[in-house]
Design an enzyme around this catalytic site. Structure first.
Site, PDB file in Angstrom:
ATOM      1  N   HIS A  37       0.837  -1.207   0.000  1.00 15.51           N
ATOM      2  CA  HIS A  37       0.000   0.000   0.000  1.00 15.51           C
ATOM      3  C   HIS A  37       0.873   1.259   0.000  1.00 15.51           C
ATOM      4  O   HIS A  37       0.569   2.234  -0.680  1.00 15.51           O
ATOM      5  CB  HIS A  37      -0.899   0.032   1.231  1.00 15.51           C
ATOM      6  N   GLN A  61     -17.829  -7.123  -1.175  1.00 16.48           N
ATOM      7  CA  GLN A  61     -16.908  -7.924  -1.980  1.00 16.48           C
ATOM      8  C   GLN A  61     -16.444  -9.192  -1.269  1.00 16.48           C
ATOM      9  O   GLN A  61     -15.647  -9.945  -1.799  1.00 16.48           O
ATOM     10  CB  GLN A  61     -15.714  -7.086  -2.437  1.00 16.48           C
TER      11      GLN A  61
END
Ligand code: AMP
Length: 282
Positions: A37, A61
């Site tokens: 990230h 999701q």
């Protein structure tokens, strides 16, 4: 660094930046931030005037409730990392802010969403496409940053952005790895010590595949078979799939000429790991 929880406030922030002629970069994340990230955030920081990171564990999701419940969450630690990386705004909406009563619309990218990861995670990419569409519409960003580690996800998003004419540049970012090759993932912390020790077999198999392609092997099935053989030799790994596919529509190819990507999913104990590498760029 400013934490923004409401969509209306995010819109105000973004509108102000746009009026001032500033470019905006967005990196969507589900938190549990690691060096993968960080690389997205660092790239956005370098390329954009204003950097927005979204931090939202998107319930839609997850096809497995247990996976959603167990997903690591530590907003304070994530905000600290965002600050270190020079993020300007962390968009951190509550689930009801994103999915209020009456929410029904979904974005579905057929084909790409049903194969490979989509097979064992029904509805997953529909959840991803819908939340990313919302984030791109809220964020009004010039560039959005995504990791190549989630290669199929990247292609689903690219297809959606092209089909819906969303005005944003999708920036793919290289996979960041541990020293032994394991692709960094928020799920890696769930591996037992033995599973963790066995897990670099995926990267090893992919590196061997790259070496085959580099040495001139054009038979995609031979490369696929090599990846499978290496991973299946590891007793703690259960290979779900490995394929050699075309870079855009992820259709399986017989011969490598004009771009190829290798994709792998393997399960270690209860943890599903995915990885990928380019065998030939387009
Ligand atoms: P996630 O928080 O898992 O939804 O991931 C947020 C973004 O970070 C996605 O675009 C991922 O592809 C990207 N990402 C996750 N792991 C890595 C990694 N090891 N290297 C590069 N990007 C990554």
């Amino acid at each position: 660094l400013e934490v923004v929880e409401l969509i209306a406030d995010m819109r105000t922030v973004v509108a102000r930046a746009r009026r001032a002629g500033k470019s905006i970069g967005l990196a969507p994340t589900m938190g549990a931030l690691h060096a993968g990230h960080r690389s997205l955030l660092a790239r956005a920081r370098k390329e954009c005037d204003v950097v927005v990171m979204s931090l939202f564990v998107n319930p839609t999701q997850f096809n497995d409730k247990d996976d959603f419940a167990k997903y690591p969450r530590d907003a304070k630690a994530d905000e600290l990392i965002a600050r270190e990386e020079g993020v300007d705004f962390v968009f951190e909406p509550a689930p009801v802010e994103m999915y209020p009563d009456g929410f029904v619309t979904t974005v579905h990218v057929p084909g790409l969403s049903e194969i490979l990861e989509g097979k064992s995670r029904p509805g997953h990419y529909q959840g991803v496409a819908t939340v990313v569409a919302k984030l791109l519409l809220i964020g009004q960003c010039d560039r959005a940053y995504f990791g190549l580690k989630d290669y199929q996800q990247l292609q689903v998003i690219r297809r959606m952005v092209a089909d819906l004419n969303i005005q944003v540049e999708i920036v793919p970012c290289e996979t960041i790895r541990e020293a032994d090759g394991l692709a960094m993932s928020s799920r890696n912390v769930r591996l037992t010590a033995d599973e963790r020790a066995a897990s670099p077999v995926i990267a090893r198999a992919l590196t061997a595949a790259q070496a085959m392609a580099d040495s001139g092997v054009r038979d995609a099935q031979a490369i696929r078979a090599s990846i499978a053989r290496i991973i299946e030799a590891e007793p703690l790994a259960k290979l779900d799939y490995t394929v050699v596919v075309a870079p855009d529509d992820l259709s399986e190819i017989a011969t490598i000429d004009g771009g190829a990507v290798a994709l792998v999913a393997a399960i270690f104990g209860g943890v599903r790991l995915i990885d990928s590498c380019t065998l030939q760029s387009r």
